[in-house]
Every structure is written in structure tokens, then in C-alpha cells.
Design a protein around this motif. Structure first.
Motif, PDB file in Angstrom:
ATOM      1  N   SER A 137      53.875 -15.442  17.861  1.00  0.00           N
ATOM      2  CA  SER A 137      53.215 -16.435  18.712  1.00  0.00           C
ATOM      3  C   SER A 137      53.312 -16.057  20.195  1.00  0.00           C
ATOM      4  O   SER A 137      52.356 -16.256  20.948  1.00  0.00           O
ATOM      5  N   VAL A 138      54.457 -15.504  20.611  1.00  0.00           N
ATOM      6  CA  VAL A 138      54.582 -15.081  22.009  1.00  0.00           C
ATOM      7  C   VAL A 138      53.667 -13.885  22.281  1.00  0.00           C
ATOM      8  O   VAL A 138      53.029 -13.805  23.341  1.00  0.00           O
ATOM      9  N   SER A 180      61.120 -27.212  11.994  1.00  0.00           N
ATOM     10  CA  SER A 180      61.255 -25.866  12.554  1.00  0.00           C
ATOM     11  C   SER A 180      60.455 -25.719  13.843  1.00  0.00           C
ATOM     12  O   SER A 180      60.884 -25.021  14.773  1.00  0.00           O
ATOM     13  N   GLY A 181      59.299 -26.380  13.891  1.00  0.00           N
ATOM     14  CA  GLY A 181      58.502 -26.301  15.111  1.00  0.00           C
ATOM     15  C   GLY A 181      59.226 -26.867  16.308  1.00  0.00           C
ATOM     16  O   GLY A 181      59.173 -26.307  17.407  1.00  0.00           O
ATOM     17  N   GLY A 182      59.929 -27.982  16.105  1.00  0.00           N
ATOM     18  CA  GLY A 182      60.686 -28.565  17.202  1.00  0.00           C
ATOM     19  C   GLY A 182      61.929 -27.769  17.546  1.00  0.00           C
ATOM     20  O   GLY A 182      62.286 -27.628  18.715  1.00  0.00           O
ATOM     21  N   LEU A 194      58.773 -19.692  28.706  1.00  0.00           N
ATOM     22  CA  LEU A 194      57.773 -20.414  29.490  1.00  0.00           C
ATOM     23  C   LEU A 194      57.684 -19.874  30.909  1.00  0.00           C
ATOM     24  O   LEU A 194      56.581 -19.653  31.439  1.00  0.00           O
ATOM     25  N   SER A 195      58.840 -19.639  31.528  1.00  0.00           N
ATOM     26  CA  SER A 195      58.822 -19.078  32.881  1.00  0.00           C
ATOM     27  C   SER A 195      58.245 -17.666  32.882  1.00  0.00           C
ATOM     28  O   SER A 195      57.579 -17.247  33.833  1.00  0.00           O
ATOM     29  N   ILE A 217      54.389 -22.798  24.775  1.00  0.00           N
ATOM     30  CA  ILE A 217      55.303 -23.584  23.949  1.00  0.00           C
ATOM     31  C   ILE A 217      54.557 -24.224  22.782  1.00  0.00           C
ATOM     32  O   ILE A 217      55.119 -24.391  21.691  1.00  0.00           O
ATOM     33  N   ALA A 218      53.299 -24.575  22.993  1.00  0.00           N
ATOM     34  CA  ALA A 218      52.497 -25.117  21.891  1.00  0.00           C
ATOM     35  C   ALA A 218      52.319 -24.081  20.789  1.00  0.00           C
ATOM     36  O   ALA A 218      52.379 -24.402  19.596  1.00  0.00           O
ATOM     37  N   LEU A 219      52.105 -22.830  21.180  1.00  0.00           N
ATOM     38  CA  LEU A 219      51.990 -21.755  20.188  1.00  0.00           C
ATOM     39  C   LEU A 219      53.320 -21.528  19.481  1.00  0.00           C
ATOM     40  O   LEU A 219      53.356 -21.291  18.264  1.00  0.00           O
TER      41      LEU A 219
END
Length: 243
Positions: A137-138, A180-182, A194-195, A217-219
Motif C-alpha cells: 500500500s505504501v 487489522s486495518g485499524g 505520513l510525514s 493512511i487510508a491506503l
């Protein structure tokens, strides 16, 4: 580069931690007086534990402010200045894997899953599944920044795929998947990755750090859901073959 003093703003961090924990202390105190009536020794140990947790939270948040946030942004800007933007994709994959593998909440989830399933679902399997999922995802988030891919074109098909996978996965994995998503969007991902994304967006010409830098973060929250649901499908097929 501006060097932030190590303990600058520490008083504000302690105040924020106190404001966060005080309602919990009041809530526990009311229940202790009215209902629980736990032994004095237990209460003393609980208070000590809360004080240690408060100190740990304050030190962690201070470390985030003086280290993780500026370092992530600086790394993102430095990599974009290198010139070969495609390198951001494998670079994002590596950092996504390492950040999730080091995430304490992911370890706790894996331990709880293994314990609750009596060893049927291994902790290591959950940890590695989430780490690889977040890494992908990143990498996808970096590709979005490099090539200007709209966020909605990834998020909407992703959640539609989640709905489809729900029809085929083992039901034991549904709750684990959404938790797991959270869990994957813990302090390591939010503070560092994020930074990093904001720094990358700031370093690429034509990208807006506010519009393009956020959304990673959504991904990250979506990827573990997909990976655990896919894992549930494999477990369901394995269980069917055994029977």
C-alpha cells in the motif's frame, strides 16, 4: 535543516497526556467507589501502571515531535531531490514493511489472534501478512504521488473488492480483517509514513502536500483488510480440502 531541541515543548506534551488520561482515571475512580471495590494493593498497582504509561506516552510523543515527523519529511524531500522518482516505489515498499513489522499494535493483534484461536492462526502469519500488505500500500501510495493517480480511483475499487471477498472468506477472519486495518494505522505509520508522504509531495513539482500528501493512511488501512480476507479464503479452501 532546523534542529529541534530534545525537550522543547515537553511541558505541553505532558499536559496533553494528562488531559487524555484524566477522564479514564475519573471513570475508574467512580466505578471503584460504587461497584468494583478492588483491594487497596490492586488500586495502588493500577495507579503506578497508569503513571508509567503516562510517562511512556509523553516520551513517545516527544520523540515523535523531535524525530519521527521531521525525519520522515526530510527523507521524503531528499529522495525526491535525487531525481529518479521511480525509486520512491521500492523505497516505500521497504519502509512500509519495516514500519509495520516494528508496530507494537500489530504484535499485540497477532498474539491475541493466536491465543484466541488456540494456535490455529499463527501470530507470525498475521504479522507478516500485515507487513507485506502495508508495504504494498505504501508503494502504491508512492506511485500515486509520482504519477498523479487520483486517490478515489484506488480507494473505491479497493473497498468494492473487500465486499466481494467477504462473500468467500472464512468467517473467522472477518473481524480480524477489519481490526487489522485499524491496528496497522498505528503510531509508526501515522508519524513516520505520513510525514514521509507529505515530504515527497512537497518535493515533487506540481504536487500539493495537502491534496496529494495525505491519503496514504487510508491506503494503509485498506491493505490489511484485503490481505487478511484473502488469508481467510486460503484457510477456508485448506479446511475444505481436509474435510
Amino acid at each position: 535543516m532546523i534542529v529541534t531541541p530534545l525537550f522543547e515543548g515537553m511541558d505541553q506534551v505532558f499536559l496533553e497526556v494528562a488531559q487524555a488520561l484524566l477522564p479514564l482515571l475519573i471513570f475508574f475512580g467512580v466505578f471503584q467507589v460504587l461497584f468494583l471495590k478492588l483491594p487497596r494493593v490492586y488500586v495502588i498497582n493500577l495507579v503506578r501502571g497508569i503513571l508509567i504509561a503516562a510517562l511512556g506516552m509523553a516520551l513517545f510523543l516527544q520523540g515523535v515531535n523531535v524525530a519521527f515527523l521531521p525525519a520522515g519529511r526530510a527523507i521524503g524531500e531528499a529522495v525526491t531531490a535525487f531525481g529518479h522518482l521511480w525509486l520512491l516505489i521500492p523505497f516505500g515498499f521497504l519502509l512500509g514493511f519495516l514500519a509495520t513489522y516494528a508496530e507494537p499494535a500489530v504484535r499485540v493483534l497477532g498474539y491475541q489472534v493466536e491465543e484466541s484461536s488456540s494456535g490455529y492462526i499463527k501470530e507470525s502469519l498475521i504479522v507478516y501478512s500485515l507487513s507485506v500488505a502495508v508495504a504494498i500500500s505504501v508503494a502504491l501510495g508512492m506511485a500515486r504521488l509520482v504519477y498523479g493517480i487520483p486517490l478515489l480511483s484506488i480507494i473505491i475499487p479497493g473497498y468494492l473488492l473487500v465486499i466481494v471477498l467477504l462473500l468467500f472468506t472464512d468467517q473467522d477472519f472477518v473481524g480480524i480483517a477489519f481490526d487489522s486495518g485499524g491496528v496497522a494505522t498505528g503510531p509508526m505509520a501515522v508519524t513516520f509514513l505520513l510525514s514521509l508522504a507529505v515530504g515527497v509531495a512537497a518535493g515533487i513539482e506540481g504536487r500539493n502536500p495537502v491534496v496529494d500528501g495525505f491519503g496514504l493512511i487510508a491506503l494503509i488501512a485498506l491493505a490489511p483488510i484485503l490481505s487478511v480476507l484473502a488469508l481467510g479464503i486460503l484457510y477456508r479452501r485448506t479446511r475444505g480440502e481436509e474435510t
